[in-house]
Design a protein around this motif. Structure first.
Motif, PDB file in Angstrom:
ATOM      1  N   ALA A 182     111.159 -20.657  54.269  1.00  0.00           N
ATOM      2  CA  ALA A 182     110.883 -19.982  55.330  1.00  0.00           C
ATOM      3  C   ALA A 182     111.948 -19.805  56.392  1.00  0.00           C
ATOM      4  CB  ALA A 182     109.373 -20.078  55.939  1.00  0.00           C
ATOM      5  N   ARG A 183     112.623 -21.163  56.536  1.00  0.00           N
ATOM      6  CA  ARG A 183     113.571 -21.353  57.352  1.00  0.00           C
ATOM      7  C   ARG A 183     114.963 -21.223  57.162  1.00  0.00           C
ATOM      8  NH1 ARG A 183     109.019 -23.117  58.404  1.00  0.00           N
ATOM      9  NH2 ARG A 183     108.302 -23.215  60.794  1.00  0.00           N
ATOM     10  N   GLY A 184     115.061 -20.590  55.792  1.00  0.00           N
ATOM     11  CA  GLY A 184     116.477 -20.220  55.320  1.00  0.00           C
ATOM     12  C   GLY A 184     117.188 -21.251  54.277  1.00  0.00           C
ATOM     13  N   VAL A 185     116.597 -22.182  54.100  1.00  0.00           N
ATOM     14  CA  VAL A 185     117.108 -23.305  52.912  1.00  0.00           C
ATOM     15  C   VAL A 185     116.850 -22.377  51.647  1.00  0.00           C
ATOM     16  CG1 VAL A 185     116.707 -25.228  51.757  1.00  0.00           C
ATOM     17  CG2 VAL A 185     116.289 -25.449  54.194  1.00  0.00           C
ATOM     18  N   ARG A 186     118.139 -22.622  50.702  1.00  0.00           N
ATOM     19  CA  ARG A 186     118.335 -21.758  49.671  1.00  0.00           C
ATOM     20  C   ARG A 186     117.882 -22.598  48.775  1.00  0.00           C
ATOM     21  NH1 ARG A 186     123.996 -20.414  47.148  1.00  0.00           N
ATOM     22  NH2 ARG A 186     123.215 -19.605  45.058  1.00  0.00           N
ATOM     23  N   HIS A 187     116.901 -22.230  47.701  1.00  0.00           N
ATOM     24  CA  HIS A 187     116.326 -23.000  46.596  1.00  0.00           C
ATOM     25  C   HIS A 187     116.655 -22.734  45.172  1.00  0.00           C
ATOM     26  CE1 HIS A 187     112.317 -24.320  44.221  1.00  0.00           C
ATOM     27  NE2 HIS A 187     113.273 -24.934  44.009  1.00  0.00           N
ATOM     28  N   ILE A 188     117.453 -23.370  44.574  1.00  0.00           N
ATOM     29  CA  ILE A 188     118.009 -23.082  43.133  1.00  0.00           C
ATOM     30  C   ILE A 188     117.297 -23.926  42.285  1.00  0.00           C
ATOM     31  CG2 ILE A 188     120.218 -22.970  42.101  1.00  0.00           C
ATOM     32  CD1 ILE A 188     121.621 -23.128  44.821  1.00  0.00           C
ATOM     33  N   ALA A 189     116.516 -23.253  41.572  1.00  0.00           N
ATOM     34  CA  ALA A 189     115.726 -23.793  40.410  1.00  0.00           C
ATOM     35  C   ALA A 189     116.369 -23.859  39.090  1.00  0.00           C
ATOM     36  CB  ALA A 189     114.370 -23.432  40.388  1.00  0.00           C
ATOM     37  N   GLU A 190     117.373 -24.915  38.878  1.00  0.00           N
ATOM     38  CA  GLU A 190     118.380 -24.950  37.940  1.00  0.00           C
ATOM     39  C   GLU A 190     118.532 -26.433  37.608  1.00  0.00           C
ATOM     40  OE1 GLU A 190     121.673 -22.405  37.153  1.00  0.00           O
ATOM     41  OE2 GLU A 190     120.996 -21.281  39.037  1.00  0.00           O
TER      42      GLU A 190
END
Ligand SMILES: Cc1cc2nc3c(=O)[nH]c(=O)nc-3n(C[C@H](O)[C@H](O)[C@H](O)COP(=O)(O)OP(=O)(O)OC[C@H]3O[C@@H](n4cnc5c(N)ncnc54)[C@H](O)[C@@H]3O)c2cc1C
Length: 512
Positions: A182-190
């Motif tokens: 919600a605060r802009g951290v990019r989540h890459i589920a890989e």
């Protein structure tokens, strides 16, 4: 000067990965000319599970949550959290008559009387039927009464009585994930399949299983015990602490509360035949486990012993967790910093690992590099992290070295066969003549002299033959003054304990 670093890539989505992201997001410096905040990426494997334990904390967690911008109420509700007022060590030592001792290491500072630490008075005069902690802290009263540290209606994060939390590790990582995204951290589920280095050895690129190449600047390795980047790629040697600490395996299981209305506000650590069992009561369940030495128990033997200790609860199937005990020679190598289990781990007796993650991120921010990764910044960071691991190791060693059980080979070996780190060996000789003082551990971050004193007194070492001198020989201690001060402290603590809310009722209020 190097170029400013604009992005940080964290590999790993356990408590270490997401807590690092949350604190970097909260404090991360805007380094680019256009003053944009750091771009933070978290790459988390959808296939490799997190370690799934780590549910007791230290008081530093309160500042962590506040600084990360989390609401305490939401935290309580989402993580089924409860209060932790200290650690109760059960059966680690026996008293002068051979009876097992139970004592609490509390999160309350000991006062002094006219500039003299209370421990000196207690060692000389005792405190009636109170043990050392009972002589000054409210903790025993609150734990006995199943009370929380506050009254109902207190403000969020009210810390008038020291506490930490128990939390559900999986839910905590989930809450942090949501908060960070919600605060802009990019989540890459890989999955990270491959790690590439440039000609200088810095990590330049990660190859992900779905989207392929992911270019990196600063990389944080939060991949747990496997140390995917720091150990497997950068080949940083691991410094094994097994000559100091014997426990190398754990098993964990979740069980039900026997009585949902009675939630102890304390972590219990109970000595068993080849290690110790933790008991972390959450709002809705209990997390428990056995930390043991594979040199003294096979997994099957340990499982039988552990389940018998729990009273053979129906359907309980403990999960085995091999532990890598020690730390990397350096936590920060090239452009990679290992935080969490990838950086190192010391058995969870004092529940320090989450706090060590917090400190690591704060130190990284203090010594934050530019793209030239200047050696002095990296060197200072590494020195602080090394010192912290050694500090925690030393404190844990004391629990074993000063144990006096003779009923199993494990406890005899833990006391007599394991090595002591040099500085600690010197202090343990010194403390035969004098109580731990500030000057003995002046640079400690977590375990100050008072905490050492609480363990020595809790174990009753001065009543069971440890002392070689007259403790506090040079101090002019006035017994009458102590009696009056102690009476005052007791009355005050009893009155405060009376007012404190029932733990479960307090949790229910916090959960809304
Ligand atoms: C028995 C035991 C009890 C403990 N008790 C406590 C306690 O009471 N208090 C405390 O503070 N700490 C405790 N700890 C420590 C605590 O559990 C950890 O410090 C904390 O959970 C952080 O773990 P982590 O995030 O470093 O690793 P993990 O939880 O193992 O997470 C590793 C992450 O890396 C990811 N990953 C791995 N490989 C790849 C890849 N190739 N590509 C992408 N992602 C990858 C995984 O998917 C996972 O998300 C305990 C530890 C143990 C073993």
């Amino acid at each position: 000067m190097g170029k400013p670093i604009k992005s940080v890539t964290i590999v790993g989505g356990g408590t270490a990965g997401w807590l690092t992201a949350a604190l970097l997001q909260a404090f991360g410096r805007a380094q680019s000319k256009d003053a944009k905040p750091l771009q933070i990426n978290v790459i988390e494997s959808p296939d490799i599970p997190t370690v799934g334990v780590g549910e007791a904390t230290t008081p530093g967690i309160v500042r962590t949550l506040q600084n990360a911008g989390l609401s305490e109420k939401e935290f309580f509700k989402r993580c089924n959290a409860s209060f932790k007022l200290g650690v109760s060590f059960d059966g680690w030592n026996v008293d002068a008559k051979g009876k097992p001792i139970s004592y609490i290491n509390p999160f309350v500072k000991a006062p002094n009387i006219r500039g003299i630490e209370i421990a000196n008075y207690f060692a000389k005069f005792g405190a009636g039927d109170q043990d050392y902690v009972g002589s000054y802290a409210i903790t025993n009263d609150l734990v006995r009464g199943l009370k929380g540290p506050r009254t109902l209606g207190s403000k969020e994060y009210d810390q008038s009585t020291g506490f930490a939390y128990h939390l559900d590790a999986g839910r905590f990582a989930g809450l942090l994930t949501e908060h960070c995204k919600a605060r802009g951290v990019r989540h890459i589920a890989e999955n990270v399949l491959e790690v590439k280095q440039d000609e200088s050895g810095n990590i330049s690129e990660l190859i992900l299983d779905k989207t392929g190449s992911h270019a990196v600047e600063l990389v944080i390795d939060c991949t747990g015990f496997r140390g995917l980047i720091i150990n497997q790629v950068l080949k940083e040697p691991f410094i094994d602490y097994s000559k100091y600490l014997a426990n190398d395996r754990a098993m964990a299981v979740q069980i039900k509360h026997k009585d949902q209305t009675k939630i102890e506000p304390v972590t219990r650590s109970t000595a068993l035949g080849a290690g110790w069992s933790w008991r972390v009561p959450l709002y809705n369940r209990i997390g428990t486990g056995y930390v043991y030495s594979s040199a003294h128990r096979t997994d099957d033997e340990a499982r039988d012993e552990f389940l018998a200790h729990l009273g053979n609860p129906e359907g309980a199937e403990p999960r085995i967790i091999p532990m890598r005990i020690g730390r990397n020679r350096n936590a920060w190598v090239k452009n990679c910093v290992a935080i969490g289990l990838s950086g190192g781990f010391i058995e969870p007796l004092e529940s320090t690992a989450i706090y060590m993650i917090d400190l690591a991120v704060r130190w990284l921010l203090t010594y934050f590099p530019e793209a030239d990764y200047a050696d002095p910044l990296r060197d200072r960071y590494n020195k602080l992290v090394d010192n912290l691991y050694n500090e925690v190791r030393d404190f844990i060693c004391v629990h074993y070295r000063l144990g006096n059980r003779t009923d199993s080979q494990y406890w005899i070996d833990a006391r007599e066969e394991l090595e002591l780190p040099d500085g600690l060996a010197e202090n343990l000789e010194l403390w035969r003549y004098n109580l731990p003082s500030y000057y003995d551990v002046p640079f400690n971050t977590i375990f100050d002299a008072q905490v050492y004193a609480a363990v020595l007194m809790g174990k009753q070492v001065y009543k069971t033959g440890y002392a070689k001198g007259n403790i506090g020989a040079g101090l002019n201690l006035d017994q009458k003054l102590w009696r009056e001060a102690h009476k005052q402290i007791r009355q005050n603590n009893l009155a405060r304990a009376q007012r404190a809310a029932d733990h479960r009722t307090l949790l229910a209020e916090l959960r809304g």
